[in-house]
Design a protein around this motif. Structure first.
Motif, PDB file in Angstrom:
ATOM      1  N   ILE A  92      18.912  30.671 -25.961  1.00 49.96           N
ATOM      2  CA  ILE A  92      19.702  31.144 -27.090  1.00 49.96           C
ATOM      3  C   ILE A  92      18.839  32.054 -27.962  1.00 49.96           C
ATOM      4  O   ILE A  92      17.630  32.115 -27.789  1.00 49.96           O
ATOM      5  CB  ILE A  92      20.249  29.972 -27.922  1.00 49.96           C
ATOM      6  CG1 ILE A  92      19.095  29.080 -28.433  1.00 49.96           C
ATOM      7  CG2 ILE A  92      21.260  29.162 -27.119  1.00 49.96           C
ATOM      8  CD1 ILE A  92      19.502  28.001 -29.396  1.00 49.96           C
ATOM      9  N   VAL A  93      19.461  32.742 -28.897  1.00 51.51           N
ATOM     10  CA  VAL A  93      18.735  33.579 -29.853  1.00 51.51           C
ATOM     11  C   VAL A  93      18.499  32.738 -31.100  1.00 51.51           C
ATOM     12  O   VAL A  93      19.430  32.140 -31.653  1.00 51.51           O
ATOM     13  CB  VAL A  93      19.523  34.859 -30.179  1.00 51.51           C
ATOM     14  CG1 VAL A  93      18.818  35.668 -31.265  1.00 51.51           C
ATOM     15  CG2 VAL A  93      19.702  35.691 -28.919  1.00 51.51           C
ATOM     16  N   LEU A  94      17.250  32.684 -31.536  1.00 54.29           N
ATOM     17  CA  LEU A  94      16.873  31.865 -32.677  1.00 54.29           C
ATOM     18  C   LEU A  94      17.676  32.214 -33.930  1.00 54.29           C
ATOM     19  O   LEU A  94      18.098  31.325 -34.674  1.00 54.29           O
ATOM     20  CB  LEU A  94      15.369  31.996 -32.938  1.00 54.29           C
ATOM     21  CG  LEU A  94      14.788  31.159 -34.064  1.00 54.29           C
ATOM     22  CD1 LEU A  94      15.032  29.671 -33.842  1.00 54.29           C
ATOM     23  CD2 LEU A  94      13.288  31.434 -34.190  1.00 54.29           C
ATOM     24  N   ALA A  95      17.929  33.491 -34.179  1.00 54.77           N
ATOM     25  CA  ALA A  95      18.694  33.900 -35.361  1.00 54.77           C
ATOM     26  C   ALA A  95      20.077  33.263 -35.371  1.00 54.77           C
ATOM     27  O   ALA A  95      20.558  32.826 -36.430  1.00 54.77           O
ATOM     28  CB  ALA A  95      18.813  35.422 -35.421  1.00 54.77           C
ATOM     29  N   ASP A  96      20.719  33.190 -34.222  1.00 55.88           N
ATOM     30  CA  ASP A  96      22.056  32.602 -34.145  1.00 55.88           C
ATOM     31  C   ASP A  96      22.013  31.110 -34.463  1.00 55.88           C
ATOM     32  O   ASP A  96      22.881  30.585 -35.164  1.00 55.88           O
ATOM     33  CB  ASP A  96      22.665  32.834 -32.760  1.00 55.88           C
ATOM     34  CG  ASP A  96      22.871  34.304 -32.444  1.00 55.88           C
ATOM     35  OD1 ASP A  96      23.012  35.109 -33.387  1.00 55.88           O
ATOM     36  OD2 ASP A  96      22.869  34.648 -31.246  1.00 55.88           O
ATOM     37  N   HIS A  97      21.002  30.427 -33.946  1.00 51.90           N
ATOM     38  CA  HIS A  97      20.832  28.996 -34.215  1.00 51.90           C
ATOM     39  C   HIS A  97      20.628  28.758 -35.712  1.00 51.90           C
ATOM     40  O   HIS A  97      21.279  27.900 -36.310  1.00 51.90           O
ATOM     41  CB  HIS A  97      19.640  28.463 -33.405  1.00 51.90           C
ATOM     42  CG  HIS A  97      19.351  27.018 -33.639  1.00 51.90           C
ATOM     43  ND1 HIS A  97      19.837  26.029 -32.823  1.00 51.90           N
ATOM     44  CD2 HIS A  97      18.626  26.401 -34.605  1.00 51.90           C
ATOM     45  CE1 HIS A  97      19.425  24.854 -33.277  1.00 51.90           C
ATOM     46  NE2 HIS A  97      18.677  25.061 -34.365  1.00 51.90           N
ATOM     47  N   GLU A  98      19.744  29.523 -36.323  1.00 50.11           N
ATOM     48  CA  GLU A  98      19.454  29.335 -37.749  1.00 50.11           C
ATOM     49  C   GLU A  98      20.643  29.737 -38.620  1.00 50.11           C
ATOM     50  O   GLU A  98      20.880  29.131 -39.667  1.00 50.11           O
ATOM     51  CB  GLU A  98      18.187  30.092 -38.147  1.00 50.11           C
ATOM     52  CG  GLU A  98      16.930  29.586 -37.441  1.00 50.11           C
ATOM     53  CD  GLU A  98      16.688  28.086 -37.581  1.00 50.11           C
ATOM     54  OE1 GLU A  98      16.911  27.530 -38.678  1.00 50.11           O
ATOM     55  OE2 GLU A  98      16.256  27.457 -36.590  1.00 50.11           O
ATOM     56  N   ARG A  99      21.417  30.741 -38.202  1.00 53.31           N
ATOM     57  CA  ARG A  99      22.620  31.130 -38.944  1.00 53.31           C
ATOM     58  C   ARG A  99      23.598  29.961 -39.014  1.00 53.31           C
ATOM     59  O   ARG A  99      24.242  29.728 -40.042  1.00 53.31           O
ATOM     60  CB  ARG A  99      23.294  32.343 -38.315  1.00 53.31           C
ATOM     61  CG  ARG A  99      24.493  32.845 -39.108  1.00 53.31           C
ATOM     62  CD  ARG A  99      25.194  34.063 -38.492  1.00 53.31           C
ATOM     63  NE  ARG A  99      24.273  35.004 -37.903  1.00 53.31           N
ATOM     64  CZ  ARG A  99      24.172  35.232 -36.583  1.00 53.31           C
ATOM     65  NH1 ARG A  99      24.954  34.611 -35.719  1.00 53.31           N
ATOM     66  NH2 ARG A  99      23.305  36.106 -36.114  1.00 53.31           N
ATOM     67  N   ALA A 100      23.717  29.206 -37.934  1.00 58.37           N
ATOM     68  CA  ALA A 100      24.588  28.026 -37.949  1.00 58.37           C
ATOM     69  C   ALA A 100      24.131  27.046 -39.019  1.00 58.37           C
ATOM     70  O   ALA A 100      24.955  26.465 -39.736  1.00 58.37           O
ATOM     71  CB  ALA A 100      24.595  27.359 -36.572  1.00 58.37           C
TER      72      ALA A 100
END
Length: 145
Positions: A92-100
């Motif tokens: 996964i892309v870390l930015a997407d995980h942290e955005r959640a």
């Protein structure tokens, strides 16, 4: 949803999680003295401190602040299930995980941290981490329940 209504909900979420954001800003500002640098990520509704000098690696979200030990959030990473050997999943892309996590904070505000810790803390069993991984892999499902 009309854009104006979405902006109002986002503003309410930012205000609701402000105590968490202030904690993140304090930690981030301390990190600036040790080499961290910051910028705003509009898409993630967050201020990001890159090269944050403490921790085992990765990122930590506090409200609308992301403390990141690396150079860019736009890097791929393993899901929590992959790290625990619970099967093969696409990275996964870390930015997407942290955005959640930012979205979770904006809904739960000061309740986020106690609920997150009660759900198991930093682990593959934590429903908040599972939801963030799900969102990062599909673009949907950031809510942990």
């Amino acid at each position: 949803m009309p854009r104006a209504a979405l902006r109002m909900l986002q503003a309410a979420g930012v205000a609701w999680t402000l105590p968490n954001t202030i904690a993140g800003l304090v930690l981030g500002i301390v990190g600036l003295a040790f080499g961290a640098h910051l910028h705003a990520r509009r898409r993630d509704l967050a201020i990001v401190f890159h090269r944050w000098p403490w921790g085992p690696g990765g990122a930590l979200t506090l409200g609308n602040v992301i403390l990141h030990t690396g150079d860019t959030l736009d890097s791929s990473c393993l899901t929590y299930a992959q790290r625990d050997g619970e099967g093969e999943e696409a990275s996964i892309v870390l930015a997407d995980h942290e955005r959640a996590h930012v979205f979770q904070y904006m809904v739960l505000g000061p309740l986020f941290l106690p609920l997150y810790l009660a759900a198991g803390g930093i682990s593959a069993r934590n429903r908040f981490e599972r939801a963030a991984d799900r969102y990062a892999s599909s673009g949907q499902g950031w809510w942990p329940w």
